[in-house]
Design a protein around this motif. Sequence first.
Motif, short mmCIF file in Angstrom:
data_model
loop_
_atom_site.label_atom_id
_atom_site.label_comp_id
_atom_site.label_asym_id
_atom_site.label_seq_id
_atom_site.Cartn_x
_atom_site.Cartn_y
_atom_site.Cartn_z
N VAL A 29 0.62 -1.31 0.47
CA VAL A 29 -0.19 0.09 0.20
C VAL A 29 1.22 0.94 0.15
CG1 VAL A 29 -1.66 1.52 1.47
CG2 VAL A 29 -1.88 -1.39 1.38
N GLY A 30 0.86 1.68 -1.50
CA GLY A 30 2.03 3.56 -0.67
C GLY A 30 1.12 4.68 -0.43
N PHE A 31 1.61 5.06 0.00
CA PHE A 31 1.22 6.59 1.11
C PHE A 31 1.88 7.10 -0.09
CE2 PHE A 31 0.77 4.24 4.45
CZ PHE A 31 -0.53 4.74 4.81
N TRP A 32 0.89 8.48 -0.93
CA TRP A 32 1.09 10.14 -1.09
C TRP A 32 1.91 10.30 -0.41
CZ3 TRP A 32 0.58 14.91 -1.24
CH2 TRP A 32 1.48 15.31 -2.06
N GLY A 33 2.80 10.94 -1.26
CA GLY A 33 3.77 12.42 0.11
C GLY A 33 5.19 12.06 0.56
N CYS A 34 6.20 12.47 1.01
CA CYS A 34 7.11 12.29 0.98
C CYS A 34 7.75 13.47 0.86
CB CYS A 34 8.26 11.84 0.01
SG CYS A 34 9.51 10.94 0.80
N HIS A 49 0.39 14.94 -8.77
CA HIS A 49 -0.55 14.54 -9.17
C HIS A 49 -1.84 14.38 -8.21
CE1 HIS A 49 0.60 15.58 -12.97
NE2 HIS A 49 1.16 14.34 -13.08
N GLU A 50 -1.38 15.40 -6.73
CA GLU A 50 -1.85 14.54 -5.62
C GLU A 50 -3.05 14.30 -5.53
OE1 GLU A 50 -3.05 16.76 -0.76
OE2 GLU A 50 -1.68 17.48 -2.42
N GLU A 51 -4.02 15.07 -6.76
CA GLU A 51 -5.83 14.71 -7.00
C GLU A 51 -6.14 13.31 -8.03
OE1 GLU A 51 -3.40 16.37 -10.28
OE2 GLU A 51 -4.00 16.33 -8.22
N LYS A 52 -4.84 13.32 -8.22
CA LYS A 52 -5.03 11.48 -9.14
C LYS A 52 -4.86 9.91 -7.25
CE LYS A 52 -3.24 13.03 -13.60
NZ LYS A 52 -2.42 12.78 -14.22
N ALA A 53 -3.86 10.39 -5.65
CA ALA A 53 -3.97 9.84 -5.80
C ALA A 53 -5.76 9.54 -4.58
CB ALA A 53 -3.08 10.23 -4.56
N LYS A 54 -5.96 8.18 -4.48
CA LYS A 54 -7.09 7.75 -4.13
C LYS A 54 -7.37 8.10 -2.65
CE LYS A 54 -10.86 4.30 -4.30
NZ LYS A 54 -11.38 2.95 -4.69
N ILE A 55 -8.29 8.98 -1.97
CA ILE A 55 -8.50 9.33 -0.31
C ILE A 55 -9.02 7.45 0.01
CG2 ILE A 55 -9.82 10.40 1.33
CD1 ILE A 55 -9.72 12.97 -0.57
N TYR A 56 -8.48 7.32 1.40
CA TYR A 56 -9.08 5.75 2.16
C TYR A 56 -8.99 5.82 3.44
CZ TYR A 56 -8.08 2.76 -2.03
OH TYR A 56 -8.24 1.52 -2.89
N THR A 57 -9.89 5.65 3.64
CA THR A 57 -10.18 6.05 5.37
C THR A 57 -9.53 4.37 5.47
OG1 THR A 57 -12.22 4.51 5.61
CG2 THR A 57 -12.27 7.29 5.45
N PRO A 58 -9.09 3.90 6.76
CA PRO A 58 -8.95 2.53 7.22
C PRO A 58 -9.01 2.01 7.23
CG PRO A 58 -7.97 4.45 8.79
CD PRO A 58 -8.64 5.12 8.26
N GLU A 59 -11.06 2.06 7.18
CA GLU A 59 -11.91 1.11 7.53
C GLU A 59 -11.91 0.37 5.49
OE1 GLU A 59 -14.76 -1.84 7.93
OE2 GLU A 59 -13.41 -0.72 9.15
N GLN A 60 -11.87 1.89 4.45
CA GLN A 60 -11.83 0.90 3.37
C GLN A 60 -10.99 0.59 2.71
OE1 GLN A 60 -12.78 5.43 2.41
NE2 GLN A 60 -14.78 5.19 1.60
N ILE A 79 0.67 -6.49 5.17
CA ILE A 79 0.82 -5.66 4.34
C ILE A 79 1.70 -4.97 4.71
CG2 ILE A 79 -0.36 -3.12 4.63
CD1 ILE A 79 -2.60 -5.29 3.38
N THR A 80 2.31 -4.50 3.75
CA THR A 80 3.29 -3.72 3.44
C THR A 80 3.22 -2.10 3.79
OG1 THR A 80 4.77 -5.58 3.12
CG2 THR A 80 5.63 -3.11 1.90
N PHE A 81 3.44 -1.66 3.87
CA PHE A 81 2.62 0.28 3.57
C PHE A 81 4.06 1.31 3.25
CE2 PHE A 81 -0.23 -0.55 7.30
CZ PHE A 81 -1.31 0.03 6.81
N GLY A 82 4.15 1.50 2.26
CA GLY A 82 5.49 2.65 1.37
C GLY A 82 5.17 3.78 0.44
N GLY A 83 5.10 3.62 -0.06
CA GLY A 83 4.88 5.06 -0.63
C GLY A 83 5.84 5.88 -1.67
#
Length: 211
Positions: A29-34, A49-60, A79-83
């Motif tokens: 799972v890749g987070f936007w922003g660094c 292109h921040e607007e192209k990153a999908k917004i998730y809640t943890p539940e979603q 799960i591996t959280f990256g970015g």
Amino acid sequence: MERKVLSARIIGVIRHRIASDGEGVTTLVGFWGCPLRCQYCLNPHSLVHEEKAKIYTPEQLYQEVLIDQLYFLATNGGITFGGGEPLLHPDFISEFRSLCGEQWNITVETSLNVPLSNLQKANKVVNNYIIDIKDINPAIYQRYTSRDNQQTIDNLKWLAGNVNPDSILVRTPQIPDFNTEEDIKKSETFIHSLGIKNIDRFTYQKEIKKL
């Protein structure tokens, strides 16, 4: 008081990764922003292109990745959280852990160039770390990332003193035009001095990665 809904911008959810982002079958799972601006960024789309990153809640996010729980449990994966930089989102990761429980492994791929409080909060729920240290030499690090590396070094020292060193893998890249074999050896000597044995050395491909 109404509870604030956590959310984060995610640049991608990649399933069925095997032995590339931790033990067993994993979903990346890749987070936007660094906070860094590396010359040969491995994921440049995490910076634009921040607007192209999908917004998730943890539940979603949990509901989307739950489909692979059988694989996670059978292979000791998860799960591996990256970015981007996942440790910019410690509250999101903590909330996700409360949903998935203790049976999934949670790994973070991180530069560690974040506030110590972020690391300490996430550390309560993270099983394993994959750390791209860039280079221990502050001049090389500054020239390559446009950031100071003192925070990274301090966080690595804290981590080495507070978790099982076997849960830490440190990547020591050969960065064309920035560091040498001798520089890498110095970084690895420092990492070993902290009691960390797991080191992954590789080479950046500058012809396709430079921003």
